[in-house]
Design an enzyme around this catalytic site. Sequence first.
Site, PDB file in Angstrom:
ATOM      1  N   ALA A   1     -21.436  10.242  52.172  1.00  0.00           N
ATOM      2  CA  ALA A   1     -22.855  10.485  52.450  1.00  0.00           C
ATOM      3  C   ALA A   1     -23.038  11.795  53.237  1.00  0.00           C
ATOM      4  O   ALA A   1     -22.455  12.814  52.871  1.00  0.00           O
ATOM      5  CB  ALA A   1     -23.482   9.284  53.142  1.00  0.00           C
ATOM      6  N   CYS A   2     -23.791  11.740  54.342  1.00  0.00           N
ATOM      7  CA  CYS A   2     -24.109  12.978  55.066  1.00  0.00           C
ATOM      8  C   CYS A   2     -22.884  13.619  55.708  1.00  0.00           C
ATOM      9  O   CYS A   2     -22.965  14.765  56.156  1.00  0.00           O
ATOM     10  CB  CYS A   2     -25.155  12.714  56.135  1.00  0.00           C
ATOM     11  SG  CYS A   2     -26.767  12.467  55.415  1.00  0.00           S
ATOM     12  N   SER A   3     -21.780  12.886  55.798  1.00  0.00           N
ATOM     13  CA  SER A   3     -20.583  13.473  56.409  1.00  0.00           C
ATOM     14  C   SER A   3     -19.595  13.981  55.355  1.00  0.00           C
ATOM     15  O   SER A   3     -18.447  14.304  55.698  1.00  0.00           O
ATOM     16  CB  SER A   3     -19.904  12.452  57.322  1.00  0.00           C
ATOM     17  OG  SER A   3     -20.726  12.215  58.444  1.00  0.00           O
TER      18      SER A   3
ATOM     19  N   SER B   1     -25.127  16.159  53.294  1.00  0.00           N
ATOM     20  CA  SER B   1     -23.912  16.748  53.897  1.00  0.00           C
ATOM     21  C   SER B   1     -23.984  18.262  54.060  1.00  0.00           C
ATOM     22  O   SER B   1     -23.194  18.845  54.802  1.00  0.00           O
ATOM     23  CB  SER B   1     -22.687  16.389  53.058  1.00  0.00           C
ATOM     24  OG  SER B   1     -22.634  17.159  51.878  1.00  0.00           O
TER      25      SER B   1
END
Length: 373
Positions: free
Chosen positions: A155-157, A334
């Site tokens: 996901a965002c990481s 990300s």
Amino acid sequence: MTSVVISGTGLYRPPHVITNAELVEAFNAYAAMQNEKHAAAIAAGERAPIVPSSVEFIEKASGIQRRYVIDKEGVLDPTRMYPRFTERPDDQISLMAEIGVDAARKALEAAGKTGAQVDMVLCAAANMQRAYPAMAIEIQQAIGAGGYGFDMNVACSSATFALEQAVNAVRAGTANCVLIVNPEITSAHLEWRDRDCHFIFGDVCTALIVERADTATSADQWEILGTKLATQFSNNIRNNFGFMNRSEDSDPNARDKTFRQEGRKIFKEVVPMAAAHIEGHLASLGIEPAAVRRYWLHQANVGMNHLVVKKLVGQDAGSEVAPLILDEYANTASAGSIIAFHEHHADLPAGSLGVVCSFGAGYSVGSVVVRRK
Ligand code: CO8
């Protein structure tokens, strides 16, 4: 230990901008149409009306002013409210790979490298266009790279987790020059008809070149001093879209098959988690948070970033310490912290310390401590 550097970055910015005013106008037109269609049920108390959205709320609650999107017309059409993409034949490059290649070429140019010098490609993003073949392998072929490539999703990481994979591969000697791309076509997985989150995301693609310091020739190099990743399960950011949906006989258009979140809970839980993570990572390297010249943080919410920095350096830090790109790009999953790094590092002198840090679904947190060469 082999010294590893980020030697180039690249950014693909989509052609269309949607301002908050345009977004709210489309949402409110959609809401009015739906409320009219269901007027009898609403009057009978069987259905709740859709409440209008507002520009003031969006700017105050999030700090977002506009976002880039690959398709604007479909998103703003109140009878549709999602982007319109044309399905491509198998012998044509996919959209994710296409924007990945655009950002990759810019990163290669910045690093003074050719595609043939790349021997590992990581396509790291919050959503994947298809299951296989990997977009990373499609990009590897398009730029003429050797070695190997694979897709990964945290996901965002995704970008910071990919940075650690790249550093480890270079240190282990399984790769010399790694291309990371983060094609985030968030518009396709955002529920533009949900007032609570319709303003949150934007499309973009970032790219990074990570290589052995002794092969790097770029004038703009950042040595990676350390990476630290952490995850902790949470349902507060979730999307149930997946390959088993058909076998489960579930509705592919149901609300849970696009992005959902409990924004308030995330805010409360992730701020302390991210600040403690960065503090611990810096301490393990013998660095005081105040010695860090710049924090390139995940871009989800302006208030969140202010609080993380305040916990770290004990004061309200301005854009000099933690630059914001969220106002222009919105949350780009990300790619957010990488855009901040790409746009806001050129002014720092040699020896400057910086931290790239992402936080998001999972939960996941990834930090990368760098020093300008
Ligand atoms: N217009 C007007 N009013 C609104 C609107 C709107 N659009 N939306 C909500 N309101 C109202 C609510 O109804 C509520 O009213 P009331 O008080 O009367 O009940 C009031 O405003 C306050 O609502 P909230 O409590 O929900 O508002 P917040 O102040 O919490 O702000 C935010 C909402 C902006 C969402 C905020 O909570 C936030 O930013 N939280 C952090 C979110 C975050 O970090 N998420 C990370 C997710 S990103 C990630 O990990 C990547 C996932 C994969 C990407 C997938 C791509 C699509």
